[in-house]
Structures are given as C-alpha cells and as structure tokens.
Design a protein around this motif. Sequence first.
Motif, PDB file in Angstrom:
ATOM      1  N   GLY A 168      44.528  63.399  61.328  1.00 27.38           N
ATOM      2  CA  GLY A 168      45.026  62.508  60.289  1.00 27.38           C
ATOM      3  C   GLY A 168      43.950  61.876  59.418  1.00 27.38           C
ATOM      4  O   GLY A 168      44.248  60.988  58.631  1.00 27.38           O
ATOM      5  N   ALA A 169      42.704  62.312  59.547  1.00 20.58           N
ATOM      6  CA  ALA A 169      41.605  61.768  58.750  1.00 20.58           C
ATOM      7  C   ALA A 169      41.410  62.653  57.531  1.00 20.58           C
ATOM      8  O   ALA A 169      40.820  63.731  57.621  1.00 20.58           O
ATOM      9  N   ARG A 170      41.932  62.217  56.395  1.00 19.46           N
ATOM     10  CA  ARG A 170      41.941  63.039  55.185  1.00 19.46           C
ATOM     11  C   ARG A 170      41.094  62.417  54.079  1.00 19.46           C
ATOM     12  O   ARG A 170      40.993  61.208  53.966  1.00 19.46           O
ATOM     13  N   ALA A 171      40.539  63.308  53.269  1.00 20.00           N
ATOM     14  CA  ALA A 171      39.838  62.891  52.060  1.00 20.00           C
ATOM     15  C   ALA A 171      40.876  62.412  51.049  1.00 20.00           C
ATOM     16  O   ALA A 171      42.061  62.726  51.178  1.00 20.00           O
ATOM     17  N   PRO A 172      40.448  61.658  50.032  1.00 18.62           N
ATOM     18  CA  PRO A 172      41.397  61.289  48.978  1.00 18.62           C
ATOM     19  C   PRO A 172      42.055  62.530  48.393  1.00 18.62           C
ATOM     20  O   PRO A 172      41.456  63.606  48.350  1.00 18.62           O
ATOM     21  N   SER A 173      43.284  62.367  47.934  1.00 23.42           N
ATOM     22  CA  SER A 173      44.024  63.505  47.395  1.00 23.42           C
ATOM     23  C   SER A 173      43.391  64.012  46.113  1.00 23.42           C
ATOM     24  O   SER A 173      42.704  63.280  45.410  1.00 23.42           O
ATOM     25  N   GLY A 174      43.617  65.263  45.812  1.00 23.59           N
ATOM     26  CA  GLY A 174      43.062  65.874  44.616  1.00 23.59           C
ATOM     27  C   GLY A 174      43.653  65.336  43.324  1.00 23.59           C
ATOM     28  O   GLY A 174      43.110  65.555  42.248  1.00 23.59           O
ATOM     29  N   ASP A 175      44.753  64.574  43.405  1.00 27.28           N
ATOM     30  CA  ASP A 175      45.375  64.036  42.192  1.00 27.28           C
ATOM     31  C   ASP A 175      44.840  62.658  41.827  1.00 27.28           C
ATOM     32  O   ASP A 175      45.422  61.957  41.013  1.00 27.28           O
ATOM     33  N   GLY A 176      43.718  62.273  42.435  1.00 28.03           N
ATOM     34  CA  GLY A 176      43.121  60.982  42.120  1.00 28.03           C
ATOM     35  C   GLY A 176      43.604  59.847  42.998  1.00 28.03           C
ATOM     36  O   GLY A 176      43.218  58.706  42.803  1.00 28.03           O
ATOM     37  N   GLY A 177      44.424  60.135  43.985  1.00 29.67           N
ATOM     38  CA  GLY A 177      44.964  59.089  44.833  1.00 29.67           C
ATOM     39  C   GLY A 177      44.019  58.666  45.944  1.00 29.67           C
ATOM     40  O   GLY A 177      43.462  59.491  46.652  1.00 29.67           O
ATOM     41  N   THR A 178      43.808  57.365  46.056  1.00 35.41           N
ATOM     42  CA  THR A 178      43.082  56.785  47.178  1.00 35.41           C
ATOM     43  C   THR A 178      43.554  55.352  47.327  1.00 35.41           C
ATOM     44  O   THR A 178      43.902  54.709  46.328  1.00 35.41           O
ATOM     45  N   SER A 179      43.603  54.852  48.529  1.00 34.76           N
ATOM     46  CA  SER A 179      44.138  53.506  48.742  1.00 34.76           C
ATOM     47  C   SER A 179      43.053  52.448  48.872  1.00 34.76           C
ATOM     48  O   SER A 179      43.359  51.275  49.049  1.00 34.76           O
ATOM     49  N   VAL A 180      41.784  52.835  48.767  1.00 36.90           N
ATOM     50  CA  VAL A 180      40.680  51.897  48.967  1.00 36.90           C
ATOM     51  C   VAL A 180      39.680  52.030  47.829  1.00 36.90           C
ATOM     52  O   VAL A 180      39.420  53.132  47.349  1.00 36.90           O
ATOM     53  N   ALA A 181      39.130  50.909  47.414  1.00 38.62           N
ATOM     54  CA  ALA A 181      38.010  50.920  46.478  1.00 38.62           C
ATOM     55  C   ALA A 181      36.852  50.186  47.137  1.00 38.62           C
ATOM     56  O   ALA A 181      37.059  49.226  47.883  1.00 38.62           O
ATOM     57  N   GLY A 219      34.110  36.064  35.893  1.00 34.24           N
ATOM     58  CA  GLY A 219      33.385  35.381  36.968  1.00 34.24           C
ATOM     59  C   GLY A 219      31.871  35.457  36.862  1.00 34.24           C
ATOM     60  O   GLY A 219      31.163  35.031  37.775  1.00 34.24           O
ATOM     61  N   GLY A 220      31.352  36.017  35.760  1.00 33.52           N
ATOM     62  CA  GLY A 220      29.906  36.059  35.571  1.00 33.52           C
ATOM     63  C   GLY A 220      29.271  37.369  35.985  1.00 33.52           C
ATOM     64  O   GLY A 220      28.050  37.450  36.132  1.00 33.52           O
ATOM     65  N   GLU A 221      30.066  38.404  36.174  1.00 35.96           N
ATOM     66  CA  GLU A 221      29.540  39.714  36.561  1.00 35.96           C
ATOM     67  C   GLU A 221      29.662  40.704  35.414  1.00 35.96           C
ATOM     68  O   GLU A 221      30.436  40.530  34.503  1.00 35.96           O
ATOM     69  N   ARG A 222      28.880  41.767  35.528  1.00 32.27           N
ATOM     70  CA  ARG A 222      29.117  42.984  34.752  1.00 32.27           C
ATOM     71  C   ARG A 222      29.624  43.995  35.762  1.00 32.27           C
ATOM     72  O   ARG A 222      29.039  44.161  36.824  1.00 32.27           O
ATOM     73  N   ARG A 223      30.723  44.653  35.428  1.00 27.71           N
ATOM     74  CA  ARG A 223      31.344  45.574  36.386  1.00 27.71           C
ATOM     75  C   ARG A 223      31.855  46.806  35.665  1.00 27.71           C
ATOM     76  O   ARG A 223      32.442  46.729  34.604  1.00 27.71           O
ATOM     77  N   GLY A 224      31.614  47.945  36.306  1.00 26.11           N
ATOM     78  CA  GLY A 224      32.180  49.205  35.867  1.00 26.11           C
ATOM     79  C   GLY A 224      32.761  49.923  37.067  1.00 26.11           C
ATOM     80  O   GLY A 224      32.371  49.666  38.207  1.00 26.11           O
ATOM     81  N   TRP A 225      33.696  50.815  36.808  1.00 26.39           N
ATOM     82  CA  TRP A 225      34.365  51.556  37.876  1.00 26.39           C
ATOM     83  C   TRP A 225      34.089  53.043  37.718  1.00 26.39           C
ATOM     84  O   TRP A 225      34.240  53.589  36.621  1.00 26.39           O
ATOM     85  N   VAL A 226      33.692  53.690  38.825  1.00 26.19           N
ATOM     86  CA  VAL A 226      33.496  55.136  38.829  1.00 26.19           C
ATOM     87  C   VAL A 226      34.261  55.731  39.996  1.00 26.19           C
ATOM     88  O   VAL A 226      34.573  55.050  40.973  1.00 26.19           O
TER      89      VAL A 226
END
Length: 141
Positions: free
Chosen positions: A63-76, A107-114
């Motif tokens: 049951g230990a799976r990589a994120p799905s190929g459609d971009g799905g993941t439950s954790v960041a 909140g005083g940060e610079r943030r980007g998401w990848v």
Amino acid sequence: MRCSEVSPYLYVRDAAAALDFYRIAFDAVEDTRTTEDDGRIGHARFTLGDTVCFVADEKPEIGARAPSGDGGTSVALVLRVADADATVARAVAAGATIERGVTEQPGGERRGWVVDPFGHRWAIDSHVVEVTEEELRERTR
C-alpha cells in the motif's frame, strides 16, 4: 507525550533519481541507502538542513504508493531556505515544475510552489521581513 520531530517518508517510482534530484535541487545529503534483492531502494535516509527525511521506491504490495500520475498527492512539504527565488530556480533546472511562482506573502515570506519530478509538492519558503500580528491582519484584509 510530546513529539520531538516529524520526518517525511516519501514513496516514489525511482528513488535513486529522487535522491539525485533532492541533492541537486535542495542540497540534500544522502546518509544511508538499502537496496532490495529486486533492485528497488527499500529505504534511504537523507537530510535537508537539520531535517531527517526518508525515501523509497513505491511498494504497492504493502500500500505504499508514489503520487498518482495525474498530479494527485495528499501532502505538501515546506522547505525553509535562505533564498526562495534561487532554490525554486535550481529545482526547476533540476527537473521540477513550477506550480506557483515565488511571491511575497502576508506573513513576511517569499514563497513559491514546485512539484518535483516524482509528484511531490514543495513550498519553497524564505523569511524576508518581520510582521507583527497587527500588520498581518492589515495585510490579509
């Protein structure tokens, strides 16, 4: 009970390539690696700054799976660095895709998401200015 540490354990479809990516993009240091008889990496430990992380090839049989190929993941994952802009650029050069470009946050940060090449989402975050509670309320109105 009080928790003293939480460490992410990432499952991917190519753990050896993931370890290379995390080294190049985020200056990760690989500590240990165990390879199973079938060639999969069964367990690897790496550090990002003072944070211990783990990665392994996915194991669907348990049951230990990589994120799905459609971009799905439950954790960041949130990675606090000195320079978010430079780290995002390095991650993209290493194969990540930009989900949201680096911007100033209330909140005083610079943030980007990848999203890394293995499907995991990363918020790359730099603290740039102290913000009081009053200033935060004003900024978020």
